[in-house]
Design an enzyme around this catalytic site. Structure first.
Site: not given
Ligand code: SAH
Length: 504
Positions: A36, A58, A173
């Protein structure tokens, strides 16, 4: 034997070091990796050379591929009797649609395993200096989607309960929707003075954190784009004390490493440990000499050699590799004394289980000459120097003046890397690079060759140049490059130290 299996793997939040040991194993053994947008692509370097890597995008609402098509792809690839690693940002089951993929696999009778990852709500606050729970502040912590359509009549989120019922709230998000989130929280009883942090690209060198309160965070984050996570709660205050990552000495600095790819890693890791965003831009490749005959001849008469002087790690490697290729081993070096010009070179010699007899205090050819003047009468001594095709003639000439019989052999060749990375050149031109590092004269020459003189003129005022030692600096200055960071000790650790002290 049927091997079809799907691993639903969480890659962690961005810092590639935050993947689990098991997750990394799944990357290494995969036939196919389907990944992704939020996955750090440097993890893909660990994949097998023949692994098929498929990007399925995505990015927020801009999906490169629809979820149904992704599900179908995973099943199809596994159906080809392949090991499929489905790599997702953070944790696969936290707002990652991993649950949907797992159900689809189940329906299609494809065996699967889930390897959890460190989710953004845990990792990014930690890197921003915020513990998500702390006994003095909160004992509850919630993970909430901030993506919910604000115009939806009936919210899936019970704002009434979470606004005051949970201590630390984290919204995934939720950047576009932040005004609505803030409004709901205040409307349902959360104090507008509650501290809030918004963290973008957490755990990576691009991490950016903005803090405020529910009353002003929307205004303060107007320019913040996804991916970002929002943390609401009293624990955010702890950042003032616990901000360990963004305070690293090279944090948010972008540094180019021009060494050959094989040699870059130690240097790159040291810089990254200090918080730098490291871009590898290999300017040289190390290859075999055109003709091995001169080296082979020397390898066959090692019993009459008194000294071998190694001036580089590459020299050591090519010498020993050739010795072993010809059927010899370290016993052939009995009675031969070894000199290594610098500590990294000496370390490499030790890897071949050989003690170094002489290591000059300064890591330049001049210092070798001084040491030999003191330790040994070189008259008639046979000295072998396995070196690069472009090495300086100073050392053999000076040793010859002392009466030694010096055989200067080409053990490897340094050639310009064929082409540069255009995205890095763009960054240089746009002033997005802070430092370019040079670790040898050939890195300087080839860097200039690859980027082109005109481009160099265009960006050279925008960056600092750092050099490992006086010879490299001289080469740079001859090419009109002003070196503002110069290592006092002519080694990689010496250069790293100079960068920390000299960065402006
Ligand atoms: N499965 C992922 C989340 C996916 S949804 C997890 O467990 O982290 C995607 C959202 O995750 C983004 O819009 C943001 O809100 C958050 N996110 C993921 N990685 C991030 C990062 N390195 N820094 C800040 N927000 C992050």
């Amino acid at each position: 034997m049927s091997k079809n299996i799907v691993y639903l793997v969480g890659s962690g939040p961005g810092d590639p070091g935050l993947i689990t040991v098991k997750g990394l194993e799944c990357i290494k053994k995969a036939d196919v990796i389907i990944y992704d947008y939020l996955v750090n692509t440097s993890l893909l370097k660990k994949a097998r050379d023949d692994a098929e890597l498929i990007y399925v995008g995505k990015q927020g609402s801009k999906h490169t591929m629809e979820q149904e098509d992704i599900n179908r792809l995973i099943v199809n690839k596994a159906g080809e009797n392949k090991i499929v690693t489905r790599l997702k940002g953070g944790d696969p089951y936290v707002f990652g649609r991993g649950g949907e993929e797992a159900i689809f696999l189940k329906e299609n009778n494809i065996p699967f395993e889930v390897i959890p990852g460190i989710t953004a709500a845990i990792a990014t606050p930690a890197y921003a200096g915020i513990p998500v729970t702390h006994r003095s502040y909160t004992s509850t912590f919630g993970l909430i989607t901030g993506h919910e359509d604000p115009t939806k009549d009936q919210s899936e989120i019970d704002w009434e309960k979470i606004s005051t019922g949970v201590g630390t709230l984290t919204f995934y998000m939720g950047i576009k929707n932040l005004p609505n989130i803030v409004e709901q929280l205040i409307k349902h009883g959360r104090s507008k003075d509650t501290p809030v942090a918004v963290i973008r690209w957490g755990t990576t060198p691009a991490q950016k954190t903005v803090t405020g309160t529910l009353s002003n965070i929307v205004e303060k984050t107007k320019d913040i784009k996804p991916p970002a996570i929002t943390i609401v709660g009293e624990v955010v205050k702890l950042r003032n004390e616990l901000n360990w990552f963004e305070t690293k000495p090279l944090f948010s600095n972008t540094i180019i490493v021009t060494r050959s790819r094989d040699q870059a890693s130690e240097f790159s890791e040291k810089l990254a440990d200090l918080g730098a965003n490291v871009l590898e831009f290999p300017t040289i490749n190390i290859i075999n000499p055109d003709n091995f005959d001169p080296l082979d001849k020397e390898l066959k008469r090692l019993e009459s050699t008194d000294w071998i002087i190694f001036t580089s790690v590459n020299g050591v490697e090519s010498f020993f590799n050739r010795l072993l290729d010809l059927g010899g081993d370290i016993r052939d070096l009995k009675g031969v004394k070894i000199c290594a010009i610098g500590p990294a070179t000496a370390e490499k010699v030790k890897e071949f289980h050989i003690r170094v007899d002489c290591q000059p205090p300064k890591y330049v050819a001049e210092s070798v000459v001084e040491v030999f003047k003191k330790i040994e009468d070189l008259k008639g001594k046979q000295i072998l120097m396995p070196r690069a095709d472009i090495a300086r003639s100073y050392l053999p000439e000076e040793l010859q003046k002392l009466g030694a019989d010096v055989v200067d052999i080409i053990a490897y060749k340094t050639v310009a890397a064929s082409n540069g990375d255009d995205t890095i050149l763009e960054k240089l031109k746009n002033g997005m690079v802070d430092i370019v590092t040079f670790t040898s004269s050939s890195t300087v020459r080839n860097f200039v060759k690859i980027v082109g003189k005109d481009n160099l003129t265009a960006f050279k005022e925008k960056v600092q140049f750092a050099s490992i030692g006086p010879i490299t600096t001289k080469t740079a200055e001859e090419m009109d490059i002003e070196v503002s960071i110069k290592a006092d000790e002519y080694t990689i650790p010496g250069l790293v130290k100079a960068i920390v002290e000299g960065i402006s």
